[in-house]
Design a protein around this motif. Structure first.
Motif, PDB file in Angstrom:
ATOM      1  N   ASP B  56     139.730  35.164   9.610  1.00 35.52           N
ATOM      2  CA  ASP B  56     138.452  34.063   9.404  1.00 35.52           C
ATOM      3  C   ASP B  56     138.033  36.125   7.877  1.00 35.52           C
ATOM      4  OD1 ASP B  56     137.058  35.881  10.667  1.00 35.52           O
ATOM      5  OD2 ASP B  56     136.515  35.064  11.967  1.00 35.52           O
ATOM      6  N   ALA B  85     151.388  30.650  10.120  1.00 38.43           N
ATOM      7  CA  ALA B  85     149.899  29.487  10.007  1.00 38.43           C
ATOM      8  C   ALA B  85     148.957  30.785   9.366  1.00 38.43           C
ATOM      9  CB  ALA B  85     150.335  29.414  11.503  1.00 38.43           C
ATOM     10  N   VAL B  86     149.025  32.053   9.518  1.00 43.13           N
ATOM     11  CA  VAL B  86     147.716  32.405   9.459  1.00 43.13           C
ATOM     12  C   VAL B  86     147.667  32.828   7.984  1.00 43.13           C
ATOM     13  CG1 VAL B  86     146.580  34.436   9.206  1.00 43.13           C
ATOM     14  CG2 VAL B  86     147.494  33.577  11.198  1.00 43.13           C
ATOM     15  N   ILE B  88     148.526  30.616   5.610  1.00 43.53           N
ATOM     16  CA  ILE B  88     148.610  29.396   5.191  1.00 43.53           C
ATOM     17  C   ILE B  88     147.412  29.363   5.317  1.00 43.53           C
ATOM     18  CG2 ILE B  88     149.008  26.793   5.211  1.00 43.53           C
ATOM     19  CD1 ILE B  88     151.586  27.769   6.501  1.00 43.53           C
ATOM     20  N   THR B  89     146.642  29.926   6.511  1.00 37.86           N
ATOM     21  CA  THR B  89     144.796  29.711   6.841  1.00 37.86           C
ATOM     22  C   THR B  89     144.270  30.550   5.703  1.00 37.86           C
ATOM     23  OG1 THR B  89     145.251  28.525   8.685  1.00 37.86           O
ATOM     24  CG2 THR B  89     142.939  29.414   7.744  1.00 37.86           C
ATOM     25  N   GLU B  92     144.656  29.145   1.875  1.00 40.13           N
ATOM     26  CA  GLU B  92     143.567  27.977   1.797  1.00 40.13           C
ATOM     27  C   GLU B  92     141.987  28.355   2.131  1.00 40.13           C
ATOM     28  OE1 GLU B  92     143.902  23.641   3.043  1.00 40.13           O
ATOM     29  OE2 GLU B  92     145.871  24.172   2.541  1.00 40.13           O
ATOM     30  N   LEU B  93     141.481  29.103   2.937  1.00 39.53           N
ATOM     31  CA  LEU B  93     140.034  29.779   2.820  1.00 39.53           C
ATOM     32  C   LEU B  93     139.396  30.331   1.848  1.00 39.53           C
ATOM     33  CD1 LEU B  93     138.056  30.572   5.155  1.00 39.53           C
ATOM     34  CD2 LEU B  93     138.918  32.346   5.478  1.00 39.53           C
ATOM     35  N   GLY B  94     140.732  30.702   1.220  1.00 41.02           N
ATOM     36  CA  GLY B  94     140.317  31.253  -0.613  1.00 41.02           C
ATOM     37  C   GLY B  94     140.009  32.898  -0.280  1.00 41.02           C
TER      38      GLY B  94
END
Lengths: 137, 121
Positions: B56, B85-86, B88-89, B92-94
């Protein structure tokens, strides 16, 4: 949209070890409704951001996690609630890069992009509730 | 609070994160690494995140902070083993990891550090 799995499961958010517990519980639910690995990761990441917001800006609160259904679709709903100071300017708080604290300002705006539904309910002096849903498929 | 162990091998500090990171652990790791780089004069830091299920904004910022810190001690940080997957996330989180170097796996990470060191001599 209706709740599918009975009562939501509730976890307190009072310390940063609770943020880890929230992540783990959300992952359990995401696996239960068989979200894809990418969608599991997105939902857990969003939950981590929101749980930290509840802790840091809301002064602590609770997370409620449950399975929801919409016709044949299943999803996971996560609610983050605090009785903290609330957010005075919601538009600003949802803007990328804006932060009232020491964060990167990606907590709200970033987590919003990671989920399918995002609702922010806040009132100055009363607290903040953020509700997110991630659907399967 | 758990602490993440730091191993030293051939002038490189190796950190393999195998636990679900809480914020205090992240902050402790930053401090421990700064101290170890200063103590050992290591020229590189490799952070293996192949066991990490989510990154995060707090954890992502740690990578950028460690990279900046290590540069102050003339060391390079490489983050290796990010799960798809991390990745990609994160996009998208920016979250951009600043000028943190990344490599597919530990072997390539060590190769980058080795080449950089030879290039400097």
């Amino acid at each position: 949209m209706t709740a599918a799995g009975g009562e939501p499961e509730e976890l307190p958010i009072a310390g940063d070890d609770d943020v880890v517990r929230v992540r783990q519980l959300v992952r359990t639910y995401a696996q239960r409704v068989k979200l894809s690995l990418v969608n599991q990761t997105k939902l857990v990441t969003a939950a981590s951001e929101l749980a930290r917001n509840t802790l840091v800006y809301g002064g602590g609160g609770v997370a409620r996690i449950e399975v929801v259904t919409d016709g044949v679709r299943q999803g996971v709903r996560a609610v983050f609630h605090d009785d903290g100071p609330g957010i005075p300017d919601v538009t600003l708080a949802l803007a990328d890069g804006w932060s009232s604290g020491s964060g990167l300002g990606l907590g709200l705006s970033g987590s919003r992009r990671l989920v399918d539904e995002f609702d922010l309910d806040t009132e100055v002096g009363r607290g903040t509730t953020v509700t997110v849903v991630k659907w399967r498929g | 609070m758990e602490r993440v162990p730091i191993l030293e091998i051939g002038g490189v500090l190796l950190v393999s994160i195998q636990i679900d990171l809480q914020d205090q652990t992240v902050l402790a790791l930053q401090e421990d690494l700064a101290q170890r780089i200063s103590d050992t004069g290591a020229h590189g830091v490799v952070i293996d995140i192949s066991g990490v299920e989510i990154v995060d904004s707090f954890i992502g910022r740690m990578f950028a902070t460690i990279a900046s810190l290590s540069r102050l001690f003339d060391a390079t940080t490489v983050v290796v083993g990010m799960r798809p997957a991390v990745a990609i996330t994160l996009v998208e989180l920016g979250l951009t990891l600043g000028d943190v170097r990344t490599a597919l796996n530990l072997e390539r990470g060590l190769k980058i550090l080795g080449e950089q060191r030879r290039g400097r001599r």
